[in-house]
Design a protein around this motif. Structure first.
Motif, mmCIF file in Angstrom:
data_model
loop_
_atom_site.group_PDB
_atom_site.id
_atom_site.type_symbol
_atom_site.label_atom_id
_atom_site.label_comp_id
_atom_site.label_asym_id
_atom_site.label_seq_id
_atom_site.Cartn_x
_atom_site.Cartn_y
_atom_site.Cartn_z
ATOM 1 N N VAL A 160 -8.273 0.747 -2.564
ATOM 2 C CA VAL A 160 -7.177 0.624 -1.759
ATOM 3 C C VAL A 160 -6.956 -0.811 -1.319
ATOM 4 N N THR A 201 0.998 4.076 -3.051
ATOM 5 C CA THR A 201 0.666 5.464 -2.806
ATOM 6 C C THR A 201 1.667 6.552 -2.922
ATOM 7 N N HIS A 216 0.837 -1.249 0.092
ATOM 8 C CA HIS A 216 0.140 -0.116 -0.037
ATOM 9 C C HIS A 216 0.949 1.215 0.133
ATOM 10 N N ARG A 238 2.549 11.741 3.200
ATOM 11 C CA ARG A 238 3.125 10.361 3.036
ATOM 12 C C ARG A 238 3.740 10.060 4.139
#
Length: 266
Positions: free
Chosen positions: A82, A53, A49, A137
């Motif tokens: 997601v 991203t 993930h 982030r």
């Protein structure tokens, strides 16, 4: 407290990523497959993930058309994209996934540091500056790193990098109410949290009647929904602040389900 500079945010994102890298770098394939506190997600899903991203953020910074394509796919499946992306990435052999994550992080770091000053870039929510992108982030890397650490039984030492997670959590207050269809409270809250160093990080008017206080680590665990409010040493003054602690959410997307309380009957 003073606003962090873009250079500091970029530096701290790199450091936060490196700390998580150290947790997973020596794991064998069996441990990459361990289930984490996130339902149906293994350690591999967590890293997949983050890699996905990071790639989306890189596209947002360097390839607007490419990012719009990703955004279109996300909008077409808002409740599943997601998990689907994490599932796809988790099927990659661990050594290759780790290498891809490292390469993606390095490319994103370079793009963040060289982004034109004052520019704003499309994202899944409002357009963001490079510094805001890096803050997001870092928040996600810290939160998913917490899932990995909990899975491995590792207690991480809190650092001053938590300031970024606190800040985005405070700024996301109105979003947390709005995404649940609730009226946004009038006026700012006062948020006072104690940093790992002992310093007090404060946001909002000092005389605000609605207040939240407690350790910075606990606030970060709350707004990233990595722990239940009942298990944290946070205090609220005022009904709106009290409600916020039940729904706080620093990440974009639909309302999170959070984590159950450790204490039985809570």
């Amino acid at each position: 407290m003073s606003e962090p500079t873009p250079t500091l945010v970029f530096h701290d994102l790199r450091a936060e990523s490196a700390e998580l890298d150290r947790l997973v770098a020596e794991l064998d394939a069996e441990r990459w497959a361990l289930p984490t506190p996130a339902p149906r997600w293994t350690i591999a899903h967590q890293i997949a993930h983050l890699h996905w991203t990071d790639r989306a953020a890189l596209l947002a910074l360097t390839d607007g058309d490419g990012f719009r394509e990703v955004l279109g796919k996300a909008l077409a499946a808002p409740d599943s994209f997601v998990d689907e992306a994490a599932e796809e990435g988790a099927r990659i052999p661990p050594a290759e996934l780790l290498a891809r994550w490292r390469q993606g992080r390095a490319a994103l770091d370079e793009a963040l540091r060289t982004a034109p000053q004052g520019s704003r870039f499309a994202w899944f929510g409002p357009p963001m500056s490079a510094a805001s992108m890096a803050t997001g982030r870092l928040m996600e890397t810290w939160a998913h790193g917490q899932d990995v650490a909990d899975t491995l039984g590792v207690v991480r030492v809190p650092t001053g990098r938590l300031r970024h997670v606190v800040r985005i959590g405070v700024r996301a207050r109105d979003f947390a109410f709005g995404v649940r269809g609730l009226s946004v409270p009038e006026g700012e809250f006062r948020v006072e949290v104690r940093a790992p160093s002992g310093e007090l990080w404060a946001y909002g008017p000092s005389d605000a009647p609605q207040r939240v206080t407690g350790p910075a680590l606990d606030f970060c665990l709350l707004v990233t929904q990595r722990a239940h409010r009942a298990d944290l040493a946070l205090a609220a003054t005022g009904p709106d602040a009290d409600r916020w602690l039940d729904i706080a959410q620093a990440f974009a997307g639909p309302p999170g389900t959070g984590r159950p309380a450790r204490e039985s009957g809570r």
